[in-house]
Design an enzyme around this catalytic site. Structure first.
Site, PDB file in Angstrom:
ATOM      1  N   LYS A  17       0.845  -1.214   0.000  1.00  0.00           N
ATOM      2  CA  LYS A  17       0.000   0.000   0.000  1.00  0.00           C
ATOM      3  C   LYS A  17       0.873   1.254   0.000  1.00  0.00           C
ATOM      4  O   LYS A  17       0.616   2.202  -0.739  1.00  0.00           O
ATOM      5  CB  LYS A  17      -0.925   0.022   1.239  1.00  0.00           C
ATOM      6  CG  LYS A  17      -1.845  -1.183   1.337  1.00  0.00           C
ATOM      7  CD  LYS A  17      -2.762  -1.104   2.542  1.00  0.00           C
ATOM      8  CE  LYS A  17      -2.064  -1.098   3.899  1.00  0.00           C
ATOM      9  NZ  LYS A  17      -1.273  -2.317   4.178  1.00  0.00           N
ATOM     10  N   ARG A  92      -9.798   0.768   8.773  1.00  0.00           N
ATOM     11  CA  ARG A  92      -9.243  -0.541   9.087  1.00  0.00           C
ATOM     12  C   ARG A  92     -10.194  -1.368   9.947  1.00  0.00           C
ATOM     13  O   ARG A  92      -9.866  -2.497  10.312  1.00  0.00           O
ATOM     14  CB  ARG A  92      -7.968  -0.313   9.882  1.00  0.00           C
ATOM     15  CG  ARG A  92      -6.756  -1.021   9.377  1.00  0.00           C
ATOM     16  CD  ARG A  92      -5.606  -0.496  10.198  1.00  0.00           C
ATOM     17  NE  ARG A  92      -4.416  -1.193   9.984  1.00  0.00           N
ATOM     18  CZ  ARG A  92      -3.360  -0.682   9.359  1.00  0.00           C
ATOM     19  NH1 ARG A  92      -3.418   0.516   8.822  1.00  0.00           N
ATOM     20  NH2 ARG A  92      -2.269  -1.370   9.265  1.00  0.00           N
ATOM     21  N   ARG A 131      11.923  -5.896   4.970  1.00  0.00           N
ATOM     22  CA  ARG A 131      11.746  -4.440   4.790  1.00  0.00           C
ATOM     23  C   ARG A 131      12.751  -3.669   5.647  1.00  0.00           C
ATOM     24  O   ARG A 131      13.021  -4.009   6.781  1.00  0.00           O
ATOM     25  CB  ARG A 131      10.325  -4.029   5.182  1.00  0.00           C
ATOM     26  CG  ARG A 131      10.139  -2.511   5.111  1.00  0.00           C
ATOM     27  CD  ARG A 131       8.708  -2.098   5.079  1.00  0.00           C
ATOM     28  NE  ARG A 131       7.964  -2.480   6.265  1.00  0.00           N
ATOM     29  CZ  ARG A 131       6.669  -2.245   6.420  1.00  0.00           C
ATOM     30  NH1 ARG A 131       5.996  -1.643   5.471  1.00  0.00           N
ATOM     31  NH2 ARG A 131       6.056  -2.623   7.512  1.00  0.00           N
ATOM     32  N   ARG A 164      11.592  -1.894  11.280  1.00  0.00           N
ATOM     33  CA  ARG A 164      10.537  -1.298  12.110  1.00  0.00           C
ATOM     34  C   ARG A 164      10.248  -2.197  13.305  1.00  0.00           C
ATOM     35  O   ARG A 164      10.301  -3.416  13.182  1.00  0.00           O
ATOM     36  CB  ARG A 164       9.260  -1.160  11.260  1.00  0.00           C
ATOM     37  CG  ARG A 164       8.918   0.252  10.893  1.00  0.00           C
ATOM     38  CD  ARG A 164       7.842   0.346   9.849  1.00  0.00           C
ATOM     39  NE  ARG A 164       6.551  -0.253  10.207  1.00  0.00           N
ATOM     40  CZ  ARG A 164       5.465  -0.179   9.441  1.00  0.00           C
ATOM     41  NH1 ARG A 164       5.519   0.475   8.288  1.00  0.00           N
ATOM     42  NH2 ARG A 164       4.344  -0.730   9.807  1.00  0.00           N
ATOM     43  N   ARG A 175      -0.093  -8.816  13.663  1.00  0.00           N
ATOM     44  CA  ARG A 175      -0.705  -7.827  12.755  1.00  0.00           C
ATOM     45  C   ARG A 175      -1.568  -8.533  11.706  1.00  0.00           C
ATOM     46  O   ARG A 175      -2.633  -8.051  11.341  1.00  0.00           O
ATOM     47  CB  ARG A 175       0.390  -6.995  12.083  1.00  0.00           C
ATOM     48  CG  ARG A 175       1.011  -5.977  13.024  1.00  0.00           C
ATOM     49  CD  ARG A 175       2.294  -5.432  12.471  1.00  0.00           C
ATOM     50  NE  ARG A 175       2.129  -4.663  11.255  1.00  0.00           N
ATOM     51  CZ  ARG A 175       3.117  -4.407  10.392  1.00  0.00           C
ATOM     52  NH1 ARG A 175       4.326  -4.880  10.626  1.00  0.00           N
ATOM     53  NH2 ARG A 175       2.886  -3.677   9.337  1.00  0.00           N
TER      54      ARG A 175
HETATM   55  P1  AP5 Z   1       4.993  -1.544   1.818  1.00  0.00           P
HETATM   56  O1  AP5 Z   1       4.678  -0.749   0.613  1.00  0.00           O
HETATM   57  O2  AP5 Z   1       5.771  -0.897   2.921  1.00  0.00           O
HETATM   58  O3  AP5 Z   1       3.653  -2.246   2.373  1.00  0.00           O
HETATM   59  P2  AP5 Z   1       2.451  -1.652   3.218  1.00  0.00           P
HETATM   60  O4  AP5 Z   1       1.215  -2.347   2.716  1.00  0.00           O
HETATM   61  O5  AP5 Z   1       2.454  -0.167   3.180  1.00  0.00           O
HETATM   62  O6  AP5 Z   1       2.867  -2.220   4.637  1.00  0.00           O
HETATM   63  P3  AP5 Z   1       2.730  -1.621   6.108  1.00  0.00           P
HETATM   64  O7  AP5 Z   1       3.390  -2.661   6.986  1.00  0.00           O
HETATM   65  O8  AP5 Z   1       3.270  -0.244   6.202  1.00  0.00           O
HETATM   66  O9  AP5 Z   1       1.217  -1.643   6.297  1.00  0.00           O
HETATM   67  P4  AP5 Z   1       0.457  -1.805   7.581  1.00  0.00           P
HETATM   68  O10 AP5 Z   1      -0.895  -1.611   7.048  1.00  0.00           O
HETATM   69  O11 AP5 Z   1       0.644  -3.026   8.380  1.00  0.00           O
HETATM   70  O12 AP5 Z   1       1.131  -0.741   8.547  1.00  0.00           O
HETATM   71  P5  AP5 Z   1       0.800   0.772   8.841  1.00  0.00           P
HETATM   72  O13 AP5 Z   1       2.075   1.516   8.749  1.00  0.00           O
HETATM   73  O14 AP5 Z   1      -0.378   1.252   8.045  1.00  0.00           O
HETATM   74  O15 AP5 Z   1       5.777  -2.861   1.331  1.00  0.00           O
HETATM   75  C1  AP5 Z   1       6.279  -3.813   2.260  1.00  0.00           C
HETATM   76  C2  AP5 Z   1       7.668  -4.314   1.781  1.00  0.00           C
HETATM   77  O16 AP5 Z   1       7.514  -5.049   0.585  1.00  0.00           O
HETATM   78  C3  AP5 Z   1       8.654  -3.181   1.476  1.00  0.00           C
HETATM   79  O17 AP5 Z   1       9.939  -3.591   1.873  1.00  0.00           O
HETATM   80  C4  AP5 Z   1       8.569  -3.008  -0.054  1.00  0.00           C
HETATM   81  O18 AP5 Z   1       9.794  -2.557  -0.601  1.00  0.00           O
HETATM   82  C5  AP5 Z   1       8.222  -4.427  -0.506  1.00  0.00           C
HETATM   83  N1  AP5 Z   1       7.303  -4.454  -1.635  1.00  0.00           N
HETATM   84  C6  AP5 Z   1       6.250  -3.641  -1.886  1.00  0.00           C
HETATM   85  N2  AP5 Z   1       5.610  -4.008  -3.011  1.00  0.00           N
HETATM   86  C7  AP5 Z   1       6.279  -5.108  -3.470  1.00  0.00           C
HETATM   87  C8  AP5 Z   1       6.093  -5.982  -4.587  1.00  0.00           C
HETATM   88  N3  AP5 Z   1       5.077  -5.787  -5.464  1.00  0.00           N
HETATM   89  N4  AP5 Z   1       6.961  -7.019  -4.739  1.00  0.00           N
HETATM   90  C9  AP5 Z   1       7.966  -7.218  -3.861  1.00  0.00           C
HETATM   91  N5  AP5 Z   1       8.199  -6.417  -2.792  1.00  0.00           N
HETATM   92  C10 AP5 Z   1       7.357  -5.396  -2.598  1.00  0.00           C
HETATM   93  O19 AP5 Z   1       0.293   0.688  10.351  1.00  0.00           O
HETATM   94  C11 AP5 Z   1       1.191   0.404  11.413  1.00  0.00           C
HETATM   95  C12 AP5 Z   1       0.417   0.378  12.737  1.00  0.00           C
HETATM   96  O20 AP5 Z   1      -0.233   1.655  12.964  1.00  0.00           O
HETATM   97  C13 AP5 Z   1      -0.738  -0.633  12.839  1.00  0.00           C
HETATM   98  O21 AP5 Z   1      -0.270  -1.914  13.197  1.00  0.00           O
HETATM   99  C14 AP5 Z   1      -1.614   0.019  13.920  1.00  0.00           C
HETATM  100  O22 AP5 Z   1      -1.076  -0.175  15.207  1.00  0.00           O
HETATM  101  C15 AP5 Z   1      -1.501   1.494  13.598  1.00  0.00           C
HETATM  102  N6  AP5 Z   1      -2.569   1.954  12.670  1.00  0.00           N
HETATM  103  C16 AP5 Z   1      -2.383   2.465  11.420  1.00  0.00           C
HETATM  104  N7  AP5 Z   1      -3.565   2.764  10.858  1.00  0.00           N
HETATM  105  C17 AP5 Z   1      -4.511   2.447  11.771  1.00  0.00           C
HETATM  106  C18 AP5 Z   1      -5.935   2.501  11.767  1.00  0.00           C
HETATM  107  N8  AP5 Z   1      -6.621   2.961  10.697  1.00  0.00           N
HETATM  108  N9  AP5 Z   1      -6.601   2.082  12.867  1.00  0.00           N
HETATM  109  C19 AP5 Z   1      -5.939   1.627  13.952  1.00  0.00           C
HETATM  110  N10 AP5 Z   1      -4.589   1.533  14.014  1.00  0.00           N
HETATM  111  C20 AP5 Z   1      -3.885   1.939  12.929  1.00  0.00           C
END
Ligand code: AP5
Length: 227
Positions: A17, A92, A131, A164, A175
């Site tokens: 994402k 979410r 990552r 991270r 997660r």
């Molecule tokens: P990346 O693009 O970083 O993936 P992502 O989907 O953005 O992953 P996140 O871990 O950031 O998402 P998340 O939803 O768990 O965490 P968030 O930060 O929102 O890609 C991942 C890796 O793969 C990278 O190394 C990239 O280079 C590689 N990659 C990407 N595309 C690829 C491909 N096509 N092929 C190969 N490799 C690829 O949330 C973190 C925390 O915040 C949550 O756990 C929660 O505690 C809190 N939080 C955030 N939003 C909320 C909410 N709405 N409600 C409650 N708590 C929340």
């Protein structure tokens, strides 16, 4: 489709994402609101929001809905989002989705589409395990799929690359559990509203980006035909 482009990126942790959201932000010139990035910045800055969020995030739990809803509501309502927005990581939970719908209704707006970036749990574990994230600005790399030119150093701002806190194996699994129990029900929620568009996320980032572009072009075409 109205003139506005109001998009949600949905998908499991590590589905790409953030990777696709950054690209879309550049291509579409729309504000990109990633709740995880906003929360991590608040933790770094030591704000009240960051203090509340930190313990939930480290465990891989979701931060309470009321904290998140206020944080996003004010951004959607800001002048910079008048032509549209890209949401990553929100909503979410079903209460967050209901709150988003209520906010948009209050503003006389509606979602254009929810792009589900679909990948398997095994792929999530592979991606998050490799990552690396830069400490200054959160730029994202992967040791295998998108390595930095110099190991441990961000190509873009020269800051250190780290794992991270929530990318440790036991937290990744938690997660994923949270995703399946609380977030995955939104797939049906948005499918019922005919807003869901499925994107095959297992392909290379460029291929995923092309599929998203094609999907957005189709949405534009459908909107033009509806006028
Ligand atoms: P990346 O693009 O970083 O993936 P992502 O989907 O953005 O992953 P996140 O871990 O950031 O998402 P998340 O939803 O768990 O965490 P968030 O930060 O929102 O890609 C991942 C890796 O793969 C990278 O190394 C990239 O280079 C590689 N990659 C990407 N595309 C690829 C491909 N096509 N092929 C190969 N490799 C690829 O949330 C973190 C925390 O915040 C949550 O756990 C929660 O505690 C809190 N939080 C955030 N939003 C909320 C909410 N709405 N409600 C409650 N708590 C929340």
């Amino acid at each position: 489709m109205s003139q506005q482009l109001n998009l949600v990126l949905l998908g499991p942790p590590g589905s790409g994402k953030g990777t696709q959201g950054e690209r879309l932000q550049g291509d579409l010139e729309l504000p990109y609101y990633a709740t995880g990035d906003i929360l991590r910045a608040a933790v770094r800055e030591g704000t009240e929001l960051g203090r509340v969020a930190k313990e939930y995030m480290e465990r891989g739990d979701l931060v309470p809905d009321d904290v998140i809803v206020g944080m996003i509501g004010e951004r959607i309502d800001s002048p910079e989002a008048a032509d549209g927005f890209i949401l990553d990581g929100f909503p979410r939970t079903e209460p967050q989705a209901e709150a988003l719908a209520a906010k948009l209704e209050e503003l006389g707006r509606e979602l254009t589409a929810v792009l589900l970036i679909d990948v398997s749990d095994d792929e999530v574990v592979r991606r998050l395990g490799g990552r690396r994230t830069c400490v200054e600005n959160g730029h994202v790399f992967h040791v295998e799929f998108n390595p930095a030119r110099q190991e441990g150093v961000c190509d873009l701002d020269g800051s250190e690359l780290v794992v991270r806190d929530d990318d440790k194996p036991d937290v990744i699994r938690h997660r994923l559990d949270q995703y399946h129990s609380k977030t995955a029900p939104l797939i049906e929620f948005y499918d019922h509203k005919s807003l869901l568009r499925r994107i095959e996320g297992a392909a290379a980032p460029e291929t995923v980006a092309e599929e998203i572009s094609r999907t957005l072009a189709t949405l534009r075409l459908e909107a033009d035909e509806a006028i």
